[in-house]
Design an enzyme around this catalytic site. Structure first.
Site, PDB file in Angstrom:
ATOM      1  CE  LYS A  23      68.597  16.668  55.889  1.00 46.16           C
ATOM      2  NZ  LYS A  23      69.472  16.769  57.059  1.00 46.16           N
ATOM      3  CB  SER A  64      69.529  14.003  52.781  1.00 47.58           C
ATOM      4  OG  SER A  64      68.850  12.932  52.145  1.00 47.58           O
ATOM      5  CB  SER A  77      71.055  10.978  72.253  1.00 50.91           C
ATOM      6  OG  SER A  77      69.839  11.064  71.548  1.00 50.91           O
ATOM      7  CB  ILE A 112      71.830   5.753  57.173  1.00 43.70           C
ATOM      8  CG1 ILE A 112      72.655   6.496  56.098  1.00 43.70           C
ATOM      9  CG2 ILE A 112      72.712   5.299  58.337  1.00 43.70           C
ATOM     10  CD1 ILE A 112      73.735   5.699  55.413  1.00 43.70           C
ATOM     11  CE1 TYR A 141      65.390  15.040  55.929  1.00 49.88           C
ATOM     12  CE2 TYR A 141      65.670  14.053  53.765  1.00 49.88           C
ATOM     13  CZ  TYR A 141      66.084  14.194  55.079  1.00 49.88           C
ATOM     14  OH  TYR A 141      67.181  13.496  55.541  1.00 49.88           O
TER      15      TYR A 141
END
Ligand code: NAP
Length: 252
Positions: free
Chosen positions: A159, A142, A14, A188, A155
């Site tokens: 990844k 990532s 979304s 990004i 994190y």
């Protein structure tokens, strides 16, 4: 239209990168299932806008970390659209902290969402794809898997594991006509990177040889390629999309 009549499911579809992927897939003729956790309004609005343009989109709520919720979601999508041919595991979270201060809850949340979510959705669709001898699985990883930052043990671990999982699953599914690849974005422009971008400002750009932060569309174009017939002989790969960030040069 490179994805005409394909059914695609995009987690975290979304907003941010997932939204751009959903829009790009729909523009290429795919029917898209937009999976959200909390952003119901954004998901409904996106689905309505794709449908208004003559495409086909559904918005569905699911927590990627919850296997039962994922199973129900996949059953709903397959009932509405038919078998899922393209799965994009894009949903992800960060919960940064220095390791000695990191709460087990922060570790568990990031691992269960980022890595557990990939497992749950792959588990729910892989057998069907194998039976149909066709499928595309795209995991959003990532550059932080290999190029680590302070405060991101959870994190980076999630990844890095996604990259290994991608290669291992690719080997198992290859002879059944299913490809499994990952995209490793750099910086990004989304809500996720906003705190770092706001703190570091223009200094970040010095580390990116292309001298710009990436857009969600930069990632979406690569996802379209990996979902399409153009990538039919590529599997088990992690494609870095970072404007040269991880080349390690500081731009003059
Ligand atoms: P974002 O704007 O923060 O969006 C994250 C998305 O993940 C949201 O759509 C969110 O859905 C969804 N999500 C989070 N937890 C979920 C859960 N438990 N169940 C279902 N959906 C969940 O982030 P983004 O930048 O677009 O990130 C997308 C992916 O790219 C992530 O995997 C991220 O790690 C990766 N990535 C991003 C960057 C970057 O610079 N932005 C760089 C490298 C990799 P709701 O809003 O509905 O909760």
């Amino acid at each position: 239209m490179r994805l005409k009549d394909q059914n695609a499911l995009i987690t975290g579809g979304s907003r941010g990168i997932g939204r751009a992927i959903a829009e790009a897939f729909a523009a290429e003729g795919a029917k898209v299932a937009i999976v959200y956790r909390g952003s119901r309004e954004a998901a409904d609005t996106l689905a309505a806008s794709i449908n208004a343009k003559g495409g086909k989109a559904l918005a569905l709520q699911a927590d990627v970390a919850d296997a039962a919720s994922v199973k129900t979601c996949v059953e709903c999508v397959e009932k509405e659209l038919g078998p899922i041919g393209i799965l994009v595991n894009n949903a992800g979270v960060i919960e940064d902290d220095l390791f000695v201060r990191m709460k087990p809850e922060a570790w568990n949340k990031v691992i269960q969402t980022n890595l557990g979510g990939v497992f749950n959705f792959c588990h729910a669709v892989a057998f069907g794809m194998m039976q149909r001898r066709a499928g595309r699985i795209i995991n959003v990883s990532s550059v932080a898997a290999d190029h680590v930052n302070m405060g991101q043990t959870n994190y980076s671990a999630s990844k890095g594991a996604i990259n290994s999982f991608t290669r291992a699953l690719a080997v198992e599914l290859a002879k059944r006509g299913v490809t499994v690849n990952a995209i490793a974005p750099g910086f990004i422009e989304t809500d996720m990177s906003a705190p770092v971008r706001n703190k570091a400002g223009d200094r970040i750009v010095k580390y990116i040889p292309m001298r710009r932060i990436g857009s969600p569309e930069d990632i979406a174009r690569v996802a379209v390629f990996l979902a399409s017939a153009d990538s039919s002989y590529i599997t088990g790969q992690v494609l870095t999309v970072d404007g040269g960030l991880t080349l390690g040069a500081v731009a003059e």
